[in-house]
Design an enzyme around this catalytic site. Structure first.
Site, PDB file in Angstrom:
ATOM      1  N   MET A   1      14.613  -7.423   1.591  1.00 12.36           N
ATOM      2  CA  MET A   1      13.775  -7.751   0.436  1.00 12.36           C
ATOM      3  C   MET A   1      13.175  -9.151   0.539  1.00 12.36           C
ATOM      4  SD  MET A   1      14.629  -7.756  -3.646  1.00 12.36           S
ATOM      5  CE  MET A   1      15.153  -6.056  -3.713  1.00 12.36           C
TER       6      MET A   1
ATOM      7  N   ARG B   1     -12.740  14.599  -6.262  1.00 16.04           N
ATOM      8  CA  ARG B   1     -11.867  13.805  -7.117  1.00 16.04           C
ATOM      9  C   ARG B   1     -12.617  13.577  -8.418  1.00 16.04           C
ATOM     10  NH1 ARG B   1     -10.146   8.120  -4.510  1.00 16.04           N
ATOM     11  NH2 ARG B   1     -12.276   7.790  -5.170  1.00 16.04           N
TER      12      ARG B   1
ATOM     13  N   LYS C   1     -12.131  -4.568  -7.314  1.00 15.70           N
ATOM     14  CA  LYS C   1     -11.065  -3.919  -8.089  1.00 15.70           C
ATOM     15  C   LYS C   1      -9.690  -4.339  -7.548  1.00 15.70           C
ATOM     16  CE  LYS C   1     -11.379   0.165  -5.129  1.00 15.70           C
ATOM     17  NZ  LYS C   1     -11.918   1.525  -4.981  1.00 15.70           N
TER      18      LYS C   1
ATOM     19  N   TYR D   1      20.614  -5.194   8.045  1.00 13.98           N
ATOM     20  CA  TYR D   1      21.158  -3.946   7.498  1.00 13.98           C
ATOM     21  C   TYR D   1      21.134  -2.839   8.533  1.00 13.98           C
ATOM     22  CZ  TYR D   1      20.854  -5.811   2.732  1.00 13.98           C
ATOM     23  OH  TYR D   1      21.014  -6.539   1.601  1.00 13.98           O
TER      24      TYR D   1
HETATM   25  C1  LIG Z   1     -12.900   1.393  -3.908  1.00  8.23           C
HETATM   26  C2  LIG Z   1     -14.256   1.959  -3.932  1.00  8.23           C
HETATM   27  C3  LIG Z   1     -15.229   1.510  -3.030  1.00  8.23           C
HETATM   28  C4  LIG Z   1     -14.933   0.538  -1.906  1.00  8.23           C
HETATM   29  O1  LIG Z   1     -14.284   1.226  -0.858  1.00  8.23           O
HETATM   30  P1  LIG Z   1     -13.889   0.471   0.505  1.00  8.23           P
HETATM   31  O2  LIG Z   1     -13.376   1.573   1.353  1.00  8.23           O
HETATM   32  O3  LIG Z   1     -12.832  -0.510   0.153  1.00  8.23           O
HETATM   33  O4  LIG Z   1     -15.120  -0.159   1.008  1.00  8.23           O
HETATM   34  C5  LIG Z   1     -16.516   2.011  -3.164  1.00  8.23           C
HETATM   35  N1  LIG Z   1     -16.819   2.912  -4.129  1.00  8.23           N
HETATM   36  C6  LIG Z   1     -15.900   3.381  -5.003  1.00  8.23           C
HETATM   37  C7  LIG Z   1     -16.291   4.373  -6.019  1.00  8.23           C
HETATM   38  C8  LIG Z   1     -14.598   2.933  -4.924  1.00  8.23           C
HETATM   39  O5  LIG Z   1     -13.689   3.401  -5.778  1.00  8.23           O
END
Ligand SMILES: *Cc1c(COP(=O)(O)O)cnc(C)c1O
Length: 362
Positions: free
Chosen positions: A304, A130, A37, A256
């Site tokens: 930046m 969640r 993802k 800065y």
């Molecule tokens: C992002 C996610 C993972 C992976 O988590 P990591 O901590 O990056 O290994 C696994 N399961 C779900 C449902 C997630 O959203």
């Protein structure tokens, strides 16, 4: 125009393949859903997915991410962890053959009203608080989803980064108990999945049928105790070129707010990466970078487009030389601690103007 004078991340796909193999060694009896993802945590979802042919499935957060992979010719199973939100996304999941996670009553209604038949995971809330169905509602949900192909029960661990937290075993027990109760009546409920990277590294008992590594594939540890040795290989090397070397006299300040000034005559390298590239502005004074493989510290505020680094007297540094901001020899975990954050935000925060270069591409 892209030039080699800009901030760059080199993505080592062989390291990612190695880390997948390492996850397999840690969880030999489990299948692996490799999490790609958020553009594979900033590493490039398509390139990473093409490399991870050894994974048993891929996972994304949103349907659109799955579509991007399919459009680039990625085959195999892809699971949409966040589920589908509306008819349009459900259609995408059908056309692009994406597995979907059902985590609310509305998802079930959507599947029913569309008369869709999909491969689904049911997500159960065992303590993350969640997403997910309450365990006591699952049987009824399954009765309302007779036409779906159930792949298994999924849950997410809230505290697996802490090996001493008792919550993880409790979450596991809840999911196992639910699975045992449902097993006689409902096909697919014997398959369970709950371990993310921290669960894989810290809790062998939580590996179960499917593990879902994300962060560890990219070579960073999610564990609270960073002293725990792992065999992870960092996959992202973030470098930027020196664009000026300045001679500073004692008392002159830099950047800065003039937060740092030279205590003696010295040289400062100006490096062309800043928060506009995804380097955190929030770092503590003294945060290291690598100059010719040696640790030097950032002085003054990160701005930046650039940062300033104090050089040792013997450093031979010319304009165009590359400084490493994190990667092999300089763990991203360490920079994350210094910035008061976690490696996840640093990886996903690499900005669009940073050039990506791949090694080990398939
Ligand atoms: C992002 C996610 C993972 C992976 O988590 P990591 O901590 O990056 O290994 C696994 N399961 C779900 C449902 C997630 O959203």
């Amino acid at each position: 125009m892209i030039t080699n004078r800009q901030a760059t991340v080199v993505i080592d796909l062989d390291a990612i393949a190695h880390n997948l193999q390492y996850a397999r060694e840690l969880a030999p009896a489990s299948r692996i859903m490799a999490v790609v993802k958020a553009d594979a945590y900033g590493h490039g979802a398509v390139e990473v997915a093409r490399k991870l042919k050894q994974a048993d499935a891929l996972a994304v957060a949103r349907a659109g991410e799955g579509v991007t992979l399919r459009d680039s010719g990625v085959g195999g199973d892809i699971c949409v962890l966040g589920g589908v939100m509306n008819r349009e996304e459900l259609n995408l999941a059908s056309v692009y053959e994406l597995q979907v996670v059902v985590h609310t009553e509305e998802h079930a209604d959507l599947l029913r009203s569309a008369r869709a038949r999909r491969k689904v995971w049911l997500k159960i809330d065992t303590g993350m608080g969640r997403l997910g169905l309450r365990p006591e509602t699952v049987a009824q949900m399954l009765d309302n989803l007779p036409h779906q192909k159930l792949l298994g029960l999924m849950s997410h661990l809230a505290n697996a980064d802490d090996v001493d937290d008792p919550g993880t075993e409790q979450q596991l027990l809840q999911l196992q108990t639910l699975s045992q109760e449902l097993r006689p009546g409902y096909e697919g409920t014997d398959v369970i999945s709950l371990a993310n990277s921290a669960g894989i590294l810290n809790f062998p008992s939580a590996h179960q049928d499917w593990v879902r590594p994300g962060l560890m594939l990219y070579g960073a540890s999610p564990l609270r105790d960073l002293a725990v040795r792992t065999e992870l290989e960092p996959a992202m090397q973030f470098t930027a070129p020196v664009i000026a070397v300045r001679k500073m006299s004692a008392g002159e300040s830099v950047g800065y707010g003039s937060t740092w000034s030279a205590s003696e005559d010295c040289r400062v390298a100006v490096v062309a990466a800043g928060y506009g590239d995804g380097y955190p502005r929030e770092i503590q004074p003294g945060t290291p970078v690598l100059v010719n493989g040696e640790r030097r510290t950032i002085v003054g505020r990160v701005s930046m487009d650039m940062m300033t680094v104090s050089l040792a007297a013997h450093d031979s540094v010319a304009i165009g030389d590359r400084v490493t901001l994190w990667g092999a020899g300089l763990p991203i975990e360490e920079i994350a601690v210094s910035a008061g954050t976690i490696p996840y935000t640093l990886m996903t925060g690499i900005s669009k103007r940073v050039r990506k270069v791949y090694r080990g591409e398939e």
